[in-house]
Design an enzyme around this catalytic site. Sequence first.
Site, mmCIF file in Angstrom:
data_model
loop_
_atom_site.group_PDB
_atom_site.id
_atom_site.type_symbol
_atom_site.label_atom_id
_atom_site.label_comp_id
_atom_site.label_asym_id
_atom_site.label_seq_id
_atom_site.Cartn_x
_atom_site.Cartn_y
_atom_site.Cartn_z
ATOM 1 N N ASP A 199 -3.136 9.877 -11.344
ATOM 2 C CA ASP A 199 -2.713 8.255 -11.476
ATOM 3 C C ASP A 199 -1.779 8.295 -12.374
ATOM 4 O OD1 ASP A 199 -5.719 7.743 -11.006
ATOM 5 O OD2 ASP A 199 -6.609 8.965 -13.036
ATOM 6 N N ASP A 236 0.704 -1.030 -0.047
ATOM 7 C CA ASP A 236 -0.015 0.195 -0.273
ATOM 8 C C ASP A 236 0.643 1.392 -0.369
ATOM 9 O OD1 ASP A 236 -3.356 1.306 0.601
ATOM 10 O OD2 ASP A 236 -1.668 2.409 1.557
ATOM 11 N N ASP A 266 -4.658 2.181 -4.568
ATOM 12 C CA ASP A 266 -3.440 2.460 -4.658
ATOM 13 C C ASP A 266 -2.371 1.505 -3.782
ATOM 14 O OD1 ASP A 266 -4.034 2.866 -1.606
ATOM 15 O OD2 ASP A 266 -2.640 5.075 -1.027
ATOM 16 N N HIS A 313 -6.068 13.717 -8.896
ATOM 17 C CA HIS A 313 -6.364 12.526 -9.493
ATOM 18 C C HIS A 313 -5.233 12.686 -11.174
ATOM 19 C CE1 HIS A 313 -9.057 11.859 -6.459
ATOM 20 N NE2 HIS A 313 -9.520 12.488 -6.808
ATOM 21 N N ASN A 367 -2.885 13.137 -4.354
ATOM 22 C CA ASN A 367 -3.694 12.955 -5.323
ATOM 23 C C ASN A 367 -4.942 14.511 -4.443
ATOM 24 O OD1 ASN A 367 -4.861 11.512 -7.459
ATOM 25 N ND2 ASN A 367 -5.367 10.041 -5.512
#
Length: 365
Positions: A257, A240, A283, A253, A248
């Site tokens: 991404d 993680d 994530d 975003h 973010n």
Amino acid sequence: MVWLFIAMYQLVYYSEQKDLVDRQRYDIVALGKAITNAESGQRGYLLTGHTLFLDTLEQGRTETRQVLVRLDKQTSDQPEVRIGLDRIKQLVHQKFDVMDKTIQVQLHAGDFSPHLSLNKDKGREVMKLIDDQLDEIDSKLQRLREGFEQEIRKRMFASVIGAILLGVLIIGVLLFSYRSTTELLEQVLENQAVAKQASHQADHDLLTGLPNRRSVDVHLANTYQLARHTSKQFAILFMDLDGFKQVNDKYGHGVGDALLIEVADMFKKVLRQSDFLARQGGDEFVLVVGSYLYRQELTQLAERLIKLFSQPVMTRGIPLEIGVSIGIAEYPHHGKHVKQLLHVADKAMYDSKKSGKNRYSFGSE
């Protein structure tokens, strides 16, 4: 001539039906992704306590409703698919019910409420049922598609024969039929490409191109069976990203991404060809490692993965400081079944988070 026109009409009809099935299969994938996004929002909130994750949960809920509405309209004339869709609606309602209850428990009882683990396990059970139903509907749609393809081939053959016979009498009709047949062939090829892409998307993450949650389940099932029969060991690493939410929030975003794509490429560069890397959602990444002899190999691998983030990750010209928390579970040391191993790896990953992040932890002995 009438026979030719009937065959052509049926060809167009079956092509449209096949297109509809392709759209339905794409929406099945979108439905699974929407529920997974909602689940990521819930888990993010339970992990961090930040209410911003509730926006992700609500966005996933909204997308789920929208996809269900589309599927509801598309399957009105497909009773065999309707049954499965109605079951999915019930399970989706249960899934969001469980997530909402878990959120309420978190709000009123705190981080260490004993009910959270129970609700989490219940949510996973419901998610497993949803995935099974999605797979079943996708299989039904695949069979429908194969039937339509078979009918299209028959009509294509009939159309070509009719065009040839008619062309002997009228050259002009032959040219017209040839043009129509060519267009139909292009449509068939285009539909085949769409179906191939839909099939790939069903098993892969659309953003990073890595295998998705469904592929993880299949790979783990195969790996488990092989290990059980050969008495070999394998390991599951839950990973993680640390600091991803802040990226973010600060850069949007789009940058987030792009960062996930960059991280996926970084991971692949330090892995062996036999290692299986997948994006679990949000994530979170899952790594399945087979063909190792000693735990030290896993320790070295985890250290290499963590070292990737010793320097900021350049993304779109922006140096982003992130890390990775890793939880490791070994078969058969930490569990005799896949579900048990996944639970151990997940818990170990959270232990890494609680211990300061950007580190690895093995499951409890």
